[in-house]
Design a protein around this motif. Sequence first.
Motif, short mmCIF file in Angstrom:
data_model
loop_
_atom_site.label_atom_id
_atom_site.label_comp_id
_atom_site.label_asym_id
_atom_site.label_seq_id
_atom_site.Cartn_x
_atom_site.Cartn_y
_atom_site.Cartn_z
N TYR A 1 60.74 24.50 48.01
CA TYR A 1 59.88 23.96 49.07
C TYR A 1 58.49 23.77 48.45
N GLN A 2 58.25 22.60 47.89
CA GLN A 2 57.11 22.39 47.00
C GLN A 2 55.76 22.65 47.66
N GLU A 3 55.60 22.17 48.88
CA GLU A 3 54.31 22.36 49.53
C GLU A 3 54.03 23.85 49.78
N ILE A 4 55.04 24.57 50.24
CA ILE A 4 54.87 26.00 50.50
C ILE A 4 54.63 26.74 49.19
N ALA A 5 55.36 26.36 48.14
CA ALA A 5 55.16 27.01 46.84
C ALA A 5 53.73 26.80 46.34
N ARG A 6 53.24 25.58 46.47
CA ARG A 6 51.88 25.29 46.01
C ARG A 6 50.85 26.12 46.77
N GLU A 7 51.01 26.19 48.09
CA GLU A 7 50.04 26.93 48.91
C GLU A 7 50.13 28.43 48.64
N LEU A 8 51.35 28.95 48.48
CA LEU A 8 51.50 30.38 48.21
C LEU A 8 50.87 30.76 46.88
N LEU A 9 51.11 29.96 45.86
CA LEU A 9 50.59 30.28 44.53
C LEU A 9 49.07 30.15 44.46
N THR A 10 48.52 29.17 45.14
CA THR A 10 47.06 29.06 45.17
C THR A 10 46.45 30.22 45.97
N LEU A 11 47.17 30.68 47.02
CA LEU A 11 46.70 31.83 47.79
C LEU A 11 46.70 33.08 46.92
N VAL A 12 47.76 33.28 46.17
CA VAL A 12 47.85 34.43 45.27
C VAL A 12 46.73 34.39 44.23
N ARG A 13 46.48 33.20 43.70
CA ARG A 13 45.39 33.06 42.73
C ARG A 13 44.06 33.45 43.35
N SER A 14 43.83 33.02 44.59
CA SER A 14 42.55 33.32 45.24
C SER A 14 42.39 34.83 45.47
N TRP A 15 43.48 35.52 45.81
CA TRP A 15 43.42 36.97 45.99
C TRP A 15 43.06 37.67 44.68
N ASN A 16 43.66 37.20 43.61
CA ASN A 16 43.38 37.80 42.30
C ASN A 16 41.91 37.58 41.91
N GLU A 17 41.40 36.40 42.19
CA GLU A 17 40.00 36.11 41.87
C GLU A 17 39.04 36.91 42.74
N ARG A 18 39.40 37.12 44.01
CA ARG A 18 38.54 37.89 44.91
C ARG A 18 38.44 39.36 44.48
N SER A 19 39.47 39.85 43.81
CA SER A 19 39.45 41.25 43.37
C SER A 19 38.35 41.50 42.34
N LYS A 20 37.87 40.45 41.71
CA LYS A 20 36.79 40.59 40.72
C LYS A 20 35.43 40.71 41.39
N GLU A 21 35.38 40.39 42.70
CA GLU A 21 34.11 40.39 43.40
C GLU A 21 34.07 41.35 44.60
N VAL A 22 35.23 41.52 45.25
CA VAL A 22 35.29 42.32 46.48
C VAL A 22 36.15 43.56 46.23
N GLU A 23 35.56 44.73 46.38
CA GLU A 23 36.22 45.97 45.99
C GLU A 23 37.54 46.20 46.71
N ILE A 24 37.61 45.89 47.99
CA ILE A 24 38.83 46.21 48.74
C ILE A 24 40.04 45.48 48.20
N TRP A 25 39.83 44.27 47.60
CA TRP A 25 40.95 43.51 47.05
C TRP A 25 41.46 44.13 45.75
N GLN A 26 40.69 45.07 45.18
CA GLN A 26 41.16 45.74 43.96
C GLN A 26 42.31 46.69 44.24
N LYS A 27 42.50 47.04 45.52
CA LYS A 27 43.66 47.87 45.87
C LYS A 27 44.97 47.13 45.62
N LEU A 28 44.95 45.80 45.76
CA LEU A 28 46.17 45.01 45.68
C LEU A 28 46.55 44.74 44.22
N ARG A 29 47.77 45.14 43.84
CA ARG A 29 48.32 44.87 42.51
C ARG A 29 49.56 43.99 42.72
#
Length: 455
Positions: A245-273
């Motif tokens: 499901y290409q559209e869902i895959a694209r949105e999910l992967l970009t969402l995951v990327r954004s979470w990983n990037e937020r962990s570098k700036e927002v402490e609470i996101w560092q809990k997520l591995r």
Amino acid sequence: MTIDEVVLLLKASQATGLTTLQEIILRYSWEGKTHTNIACEAHYDEESVRKIAAHLWQLLSDFCKEPINQSNFRHTVENHRLSKAHQQLVKEFNKAATAISLEFPSSPVSLNSRFYIPRPPIEELAYAEMAKPGSLICIKAPKKMGKSSLILRLVACADNQGFRTVTLDFQKADKAVFATLDIFLRWFCTNVSQELQLEPKLNDYWDEDMGSKVSCSIYFHQYLLSVLETPFVLVLNKLDSVFEYQEIARELLTLVRSWNERSKEVEIWQKLRLVLVCSTEIIIPTKLTQLPFNIGLPIKLPPFTKEQIQDLALRHGLDWTNSKNVESLMAMVGGYPYLLRLAFYHLVGKGGLEGDLEQLLQQAPTKAGIYHEYLKQFVLVLQDEPELQNAFYEVINATNYVQLEPALACKLQSMGLINLESDRSTVACELYRLYFRQYLNKSESLNNNCVEQLF
């Protein structure tokens, strides 16, 4: 001796074997960790670790005929070879243990199984990365290469450190879940909540005006991560199921990327591995092209080496150290864990070590062979996909590599049927070449007579 030989020797020589803590101390000490480090990581009292370690050093001193302690353990033991008497002891131990613990290789290798073969430094790299705040790991390997077995050990390691863990298997999602991005992300959040034994509260955080991805991020940030007091390891397994499901895959992967990037700036996101697991290259579909998802620590599971196959043979009670049997088996099935374990299961699975390897290999690519039930499922899959069938036909009949259309190459690689280096496709092993030549024909579907031959 290797650390695996040390562990086996002590298990074989002690009436009570080795406790889990004793094995942890040996393996961690081999890596150079101190008693303090071991006690902290294994969640044991440091004084207990010191006492148990002292007992182990005395046992090893007796075996090696020279003093061994925490500081010289690895250096000293690595320079010793198992004596013939000790080799025989280990062989008899493996033979007896195999008769009791032999497992048909139809599922992930359990945590207490003797048949799990480590692939250093992969496990150590994954454990270390998972311990880092906001980390992301991408595990990629074809089917039956050991991904699920590694995930079991990653999750167990996280549990031992007091982390919360959830493994989400996208293959278990109903087709209706992928109807829209909103339905998918709500299913995603609901399942994670329930696995954490938290009441789903999507309606408190979901806002249509902000969109599904923002709502999902707010739900994780303001609810899930805020409630959890410890790091949270989220394993996204069978990610390939989303790629359909290409559209869902694209949105999910970009969402995951954004979470990983937020962990570098927002402490609470560092809990997520995050741990992403799939059978092929992670691709972000776009309107113009397909982009590789390059983020986090990439982990690829390679085939077993000759030494690892010898180790696996030894764990089945077979001493192939100075034998050509390893080369003969590798020539047919390569270093593929499932194919190897199935061979060993049939060689030793009837109570004695009398299995005929030569006969097993002669029959391997035939209907009478041990791999027929496993391989015929691929023939049926290829029957339903003529393009894929034609592509694989080219590969198994080529004398060199073949350049396939990327989507077809990725699918064949994810099935474990080909090796893919850059744009060069080659058959995964000789077994596949010999077996599938009997059933595949170029530019025509498999006829009923051919399919009937499978049964």
